[in-house]
Design an enzyme around this catalytic site. Sequence first.
Site, PDB file in Angstrom:
ATOM      1  N   ILE A  31       0.826  -1.199   0.000  1.00 24.57           N
ATOM      2  CA  ILE A  31       0.000   0.000   0.000  1.00 24.57           C
ATOM      3  C   ILE A  31       0.873   1.267   0.000  1.00 24.57           C
ATOM      4  O   ILE A  31       0.456   2.320  -0.483  1.00 24.57           O
ATOM      5  CB  ILE A  31      -0.955  -0.051   1.230  1.00 24.57           C
ATOM      6  CG1 ILE A  31      -2.251   0.647   0.944  1.00 24.57           C
ATOM      7  CG2 ILE A  31      -0.290   0.445   2.485  1.00 24.57           C
ATOM      8  CD1 ILE A  31      -3.357   0.291   1.941  1.00 24.57           C
ATOM      9  N   HIS A  99       6.510 -11.628   5.556  1.00 20.70           N
ATOM     10  CA  HIS A  99       6.428 -11.062   4.206  1.00 20.70           C
ATOM     11  C   HIS A  99       7.796 -10.632   3.725  1.00 20.70           C
ATOM     12  O   HIS A  99       8.634 -10.194   4.507  1.00 20.70           O
ATOM     13  CB  HIS A  99       5.452  -9.885   4.164  1.00 20.70           C
ATOM     14  CG  HIS A  99       5.737  -8.841   5.193  1.00 20.70           C
ATOM     15  ND1 HIS A  99       5.308  -8.962   6.499  1.00 20.70           N
ATOM     16  CD2 HIS A  99       6.419  -7.681   5.125  1.00 20.70           C
ATOM     17  CE1 HIS A  99       5.710  -7.908   7.193  1.00 20.70           C
ATOM     18  NE2 HIS A  99       6.397  -7.116   6.383  1.00 20.70           N
TER      19      HIS A  99
HETATM   20  P1  5GP Z   1       6.972  -4.330   7.646  1.00 20.40           P
HETATM   21  O1  5GP Z   1       7.212  -2.952   8.191  1.00 20.40           O
HETATM   22  O2  5GP Z   1       6.220  -5.197   8.638  1.00 20.40           O
HETATM   23  O3  5GP Z   1       8.209  -5.004   7.110  1.00 20.40           O
HETATM   24  O4  5GP Z   1       6.055  -4.121   6.373  1.00 20.40           O
HETATM   25  C1  5GP Z   1       4.662  -4.080   6.422  1.00 20.40           C
HETATM   26  C2  5GP Z   1       4.216  -3.501   5.116  1.00 20.40           C
HETATM   27  O5  5GP Z   1       2.838  -3.771   4.958  1.00 20.40           O
HETATM   28  C3  5GP Z   1       4.381  -1.982   5.014  1.00 20.40           C
HETATM   29  O6  5GP Z   1       5.265  -1.673   3.948  1.00 20.40           O
HETATM   30  C4  5GP Z   1       2.958  -1.481   4.759  1.00 20.40           C
HETATM   31  O7  5GP Z   1       2.916  -0.439   3.800  1.00 20.40           O
HETATM   32  C5  5GP Z   1       2.250  -2.714   4.262  1.00 20.40           C
HETATM   33  N1  5GP Z   1       0.826  -2.757   4.574  1.00 20.40           N
HETATM   34  C6  5GP Z   1       0.250  -2.553   5.797  1.00 20.40           C
HETATM   35  N2  5GP Z   1      -1.083  -2.687   5.711  1.00 20.40           N
HETATM   36  C7  5GP Z   1      -1.361  -2.982   4.415  1.00 20.40           C
HETATM   37  C8  5GP Z   1      -2.578  -3.224   3.720  1.00 20.40           C
HETATM   38  O8  5GP Z   1      -3.688  -3.209   4.265  1.00 20.40           O
HETATM   39  N3  5GP Z   1      -2.492  -3.492   2.393  1.00 20.40           N
HETATM   40  C9  5GP Z   1      -1.282  -3.516   1.749  1.00 20.40           C
HETATM   41  N4  5GP Z   1      -1.296  -3.782   0.436  1.00 20.40           N
HETATM   42  N5  5GP Z   1      -0.121  -3.287   2.369  1.00 20.40           N
HETATM   43  C10 5GP Z   1      -0.155  -3.020   3.693  1.00 20.40           C
END
Ligand code: 5GP
Length: 138
Positions: A31, A99
């Site tokens: 997103i 992820h």
């Molecule tokens: P982290 O910080 O855990 O490595 O990455 C989480 C990622 O998930 C972030 O880059 C954030 O933009 C993405 N993200 C969070 N919520 C959503 C969502 O509802 N949809 C999508 N497509 N991405 C999300």
Amino acid sequence: MENCIFCQIIAGDIPSSKVYEDDKVIAFLDITQTTTGHTLLIPKEHVRNVLDMDNTIAQDVFSRLPKVARAIQKATGAAGMNIINNNEKIAGQTVFHAHIHLVPRFNENDGIDIKYTTHEPDFQVLGKLAEQIAKEVV
Ligand code: 5GP
Ligand code: ZN
């Protein structure tokens, strides 16, 4: 898993812009679109992060990584790509369903700056540390 935003995306309860799906994984646009085409590849089975993955889930995810990466590169014309994975809060993990970030890179001025500080190596210390880690690999 209840309350997991990525499990809800897998279930289709929350919309996402999917770029790949099979029985084991899905990939969808992040997103935040750090750069155009920034994609997340996730296992369908809920697992907290790489530190919690067994070999089967690891295989599911990492065996799909190159083909998804190539597809993003082809579609966006990226010159390269950072493939990043954050494990636990200290490392920047904010969503606790494993992820892999695929972040296409287009030019040197895109504001992304990933740097690893270099120190003068002490090879004795490195040798000991490597031994300690090697003992823990099971
Ligand atoms: P982290 O910080 O855990 O490595 O990455 C989480 C990622 O998930 C972030 O880059 C954030 O933009 C993405 N993200 C969070 N919520 C959503 C969502 O509802 N949809 C999508 N497509 N991405 C999300
Ligand atoms: Zn989940």
